[in-house]
Enzyme design. Structure first.
Site, PDB file in Angstrom:
ATOM      1  N   ASP A  36       0.741  -1.200   0.196  1.00 46.02           N
ATOM      2  CA  ASP A  36      -0.095  -0.006  -0.156  1.00 46.02           C
ATOM      3  C   ASP A  36       0.820   1.331   0.091  1.00 46.02           C
ATOM      4  O   ASP A  36       1.785   1.293   0.640  1.00 46.02           O
ATOM      5  CB  ASP A  36      -0.828   0.040   1.333  1.00 46.02           C
ATOM      6  CG  ASP A  36      -1.914   0.845   1.260  1.00 46.02           C
ATOM      7  OD1 ASP A  36      -3.359   0.419   1.105  1.00 46.02           O
ATOM      8  OD2 ASP A  36      -1.763   2.051   1.091  1.00 46.02           O
ATOM      9  N   ASN A  92     -12.666  -3.480   2.868  1.00 42.52           N
ATOM     10  CA  ASN A  92     -13.836  -2.449   3.155  1.00 42.52           C
ATOM     11  C   ASN A  92     -14.659  -2.579   1.923  1.00 42.52           C
ATOM     12  O   ASN A  92     -14.401  -2.957   0.546  1.00 42.52           O
ATOM     13  CB  ASN A  92     -12.903  -1.151   2.974  1.00 42.52           C
ATOM     14  CG  ASN A  92     -11.939  -0.898   4.083  1.00 42.52           C
ATOM     15  OD1 ASN A  92     -12.340  -1.389   5.134  1.00 42.52           O
ATOM     16  ND2 ASN A  92     -10.928  -0.250   4.023  1.00 42.52           N
ATOM     17  N   GLY A  98     -15.060   2.792   3.812  1.00 47.92           N
ATOM     18  CA  GLY A  98     -13.862   3.549   3.489  1.00 47.92           C
ATOM     19  C   GLY A  98     -13.470   3.046   2.293  1.00 47.92           C
ATOM     20  O   GLY A  98     -12.048   3.318   1.938  1.00 47.92           O
ATOM     21  N   GLN A  99     -14.128   2.320   1.290  1.00 46.59           N
ATOM     22  CA  GLN A  99     -13.504   1.646   0.251  1.00 46.59           C
ATOM     23  C   GLN A  99     -13.500   2.905  -0.685  1.00 46.59           C
ATOM     24  O   GLN A  99     -14.773   3.746  -0.849  1.00 46.59           O
ATOM     25  CB  GLN A  99     -14.603   0.879  -0.340  1.00 46.59           C
ATOM     26  CG  GLN A  99     -14.078  -0.111  -1.721  1.00 46.59           C
ATOM     27  CD  GLN A  99     -14.685  -1.177  -2.311  1.00 46.59           C
ATOM     28  OE1 GLN A  99     -15.873  -1.526  -1.757  1.00 46.59           O
ATOM     29  NE2 GLN A  99     -14.267  -1.699  -3.111  1.00 46.59           N
ATOM     30  N   HIS A 105      -9.886  -5.395  -2.867  1.00 45.66           N
ATOM     31  CA  HIS A 105      -8.610  -5.544  -2.420  1.00 45.66           C
ATOM     32  C   HIS A 105      -8.805  -6.248  -0.961  1.00 45.66           C
ATOM     33  O   HIS A 105      -9.573  -5.642  -0.260  1.00 45.66           O
ATOM     34  CB  HIS A 105      -7.690  -4.273  -2.680  1.00 45.66           C
ATOM     35  CG  HIS A 105      -8.413  -3.127  -2.071  1.00 45.66           C
ATOM     36  ND1 HIS A 105      -9.444  -2.642  -2.889  1.00 45.66           N
ATOM     37  CD2 HIS A 105      -8.438  -2.517  -1.020  1.00 45.66           C
ATOM     38  CE1 HIS A 105      -9.885  -1.360  -2.261  1.00 45.66           C
ATOM     39  NE2 HIS A 105      -9.344  -1.240  -1.303  1.00 45.66           N
ATOM     40  N   LEU A 106      -8.099  -7.177  -0.701  1.00 43.21           N
ATOM     41  CA  LEU A 106      -7.860  -7.520   0.844  1.00 43.21           C
ATOM     42  C   LEU A 106      -6.555  -6.941   1.499  1.00 43.21           C
ATOM     43  O   LEU A 106      -5.685  -7.050   0.886  1.00 43.21           O
ATOM     44  CB  LEU A 106      -7.596  -9.131   0.744  1.00 43.21           C
ATOM     45  CG  LEU A 106      -7.636  -9.833   2.243  1.00 43.21           C
ATOM     46  CD1 LEU A 106      -8.820  -9.651   2.792  1.00 43.21           C
ATOM     47  CD2 LEU A 106      -7.304 -11.400   1.970  1.00 43.21           C
ATOM     48  N   HIS A 107      -6.605  -5.989   2.486  1.00 44.96           N
ATOM     49  CA  HIS A 107      -5.760  -5.200   3.090  1.00 44.96           C
ATOM     50  C   HIS A 107      -5.063  -6.518   4.222  1.00 44.96           C
ATOM     51  O   HIS A 107      -5.745  -7.124   4.828  1.00 44.96           O
ATOM     52  CB  HIS A 107      -6.367  -4.345   3.988  1.00 44.96           C
ATOM     53  CG  HIS A 107      -6.901  -3.073   3.240  1.00 44.96           C
ATOM     54  ND1 HIS A 107      -6.057  -1.925   3.096  1.00 44.96           N
ATOM     55  CD2 HIS A 107      -8.052  -2.941   2.736  1.00 44.96           C
ATOM     56  CE1 HIS A 107      -6.744  -1.131   2.564  1.00 44.96           C
ATOM     57  NE2 HIS A 107      -8.069  -1.632   2.167  1.00 44.96           N
TER      58      HIS A 107
HETATM   59  P1  AMP Z   1      -9.630   0.864   0.426  1.00 44.00           P
HETATM   60  O1  AMP Z   1      -9.839   2.612   1.141  1.00 44.00           O
HETATM   61  O2  AMP Z   1     -10.060   0.066   1.327  1.00 44.00           O
HETATM   62  O3  AMP Z   1     -10.351   1.267  -0.892  1.00 44.00           O
HETATM   63  O4  AMP Z   1      -8.088   0.989   0.159  1.00 44.00           O
HETATM   64  C1  AMP Z   1      -7.526   1.350  -0.982  1.00 44.00           C
HETATM   65  C2  AMP Z   1      -5.988   1.605  -0.693  1.00 44.00           C
HETATM   66  O5  AMP Z   1      -5.433   1.776  -1.706  1.00 44.00           O
HETATM   67  C3  AMP Z   1      -5.600   2.564   0.322  1.00 44.00           C
HETATM   68  O6  AMP Z   1      -5.118   2.105   1.456  1.00 44.00           O
HETATM   69  C4  AMP Z   1      -4.584   3.360  -0.444  1.00 44.00           C
HETATM   70  O7  AMP Z   1      -3.377   3.786   0.204  1.00 44.00           O
HETATM   71  C5  AMP Z   1      -4.118   2.404  -1.331  1.00 44.00           C
HETATM   72  N1  AMP Z   1      -3.526   2.919  -2.694  1.00 44.00           N
HETATM   73  C6  AMP Z   1      -4.210   3.941  -3.436  1.00 44.00           C
HETATM   74  N2  AMP Z   1      -3.295   4.002  -4.513  1.00 44.00           N
HETATM   75  C7  AMP Z   1      -2.391   3.078  -4.589  1.00 44.00           C
HETATM   76  C8  AMP Z   1      -1.265   2.737  -5.250  1.00 44.00           C
HETATM   77  N3  AMP Z   1      -1.161   3.487  -6.761  1.00 44.00           N
HETATM   78  N4  AMP Z   1      -0.431   1.801  -5.074  1.00 44.00           N
HETATM   79  C9  AMP Z   1      -0.773   1.185  -3.954  1.00 44.00           C
HETATM   80  N5  AMP Z   1      -1.763   1.418  -2.912  1.00 44.00           N
HETATM   81  C10 AMP Z   1      -2.658   2.485  -3.612  1.00 44.00           C
END
Ligand code: AMP
Length: 119
Positions: A36, A92, A98-99, A105-107
């Site tokens: 991330d 999310n 918070g998505q 995507h799986l954090h």
């Molecule tokens: P969400 O908020 O659950 O949709 O998570 C999206 C995640 O993507 C966030 O934690 C961002 O920091 C991450 N993110 C956004 N752009 C990028 C990128 N170019 N490379 C890696 N992570 C990213």
């Protein structure tokens, strides 16, 4: 949307395609894992399906085996990162949760004590 073909304006489809750089830590036939850009823990990796699905529910409906592939990829990354004391996996789903990127995507979070409940 339930389509699984690449979506032109989807950031994570572009990362999967190699059009946007990412710090890739794991790849399988169906998944890609990369760090991330705004890490919330010492290890913060996103595991995505290579095919486009908007959220976890859509993925479970349209490609249920890939849900297991995401979790298994996260397990392998956690092992490689030395997260022997545990880690957290988070989907999310939807804006209120918070998505912000609508390619599921799986954090994978680990490397510090993680509070509960989450914010
Ligand atoms: P969400 O908020 O659950 O949709 O998570 C999206 C995640 O993507 C966030 O934690 C961002 O920091 C991450 N993110 C956004 N752009 C990028 C990128 N170019 N490379 C890696 N992570 C990213």
């Amino acid at each position: 949307m339930s389509a699984s073909s690449p979506v032109e304006d989807c950031l994570f489809c572009r990362i999967v395609a190699g059009d946007v750089p990412a710090d890739v830590v794991h790849r399988s036939d169906t998944t890609l894992a990369f760090r991330d850009v705004n890490p919330q823990a010492p290890t913060h990796v996103l595991v995505v399906p290579q095919e486009h699905h908007v959220d976890a529910a859509a993925l479970a409906r349209d490609a249920p085996a890939t849900v297991a592939h995401l979790v298994d990829a996260a397990r392998m990354v956690a092992a490689a990162e030395g997260l022997d004391d545990g880690y957290r996996l988070v989907f999310n789903a939807g804006a209120q949760a918070g998505q912000t990127v609508f390619h599921v995507h799986l954090h994978l979070l680990g490397g510090r004590d993680l509070g509960w409940p989450p914010g």
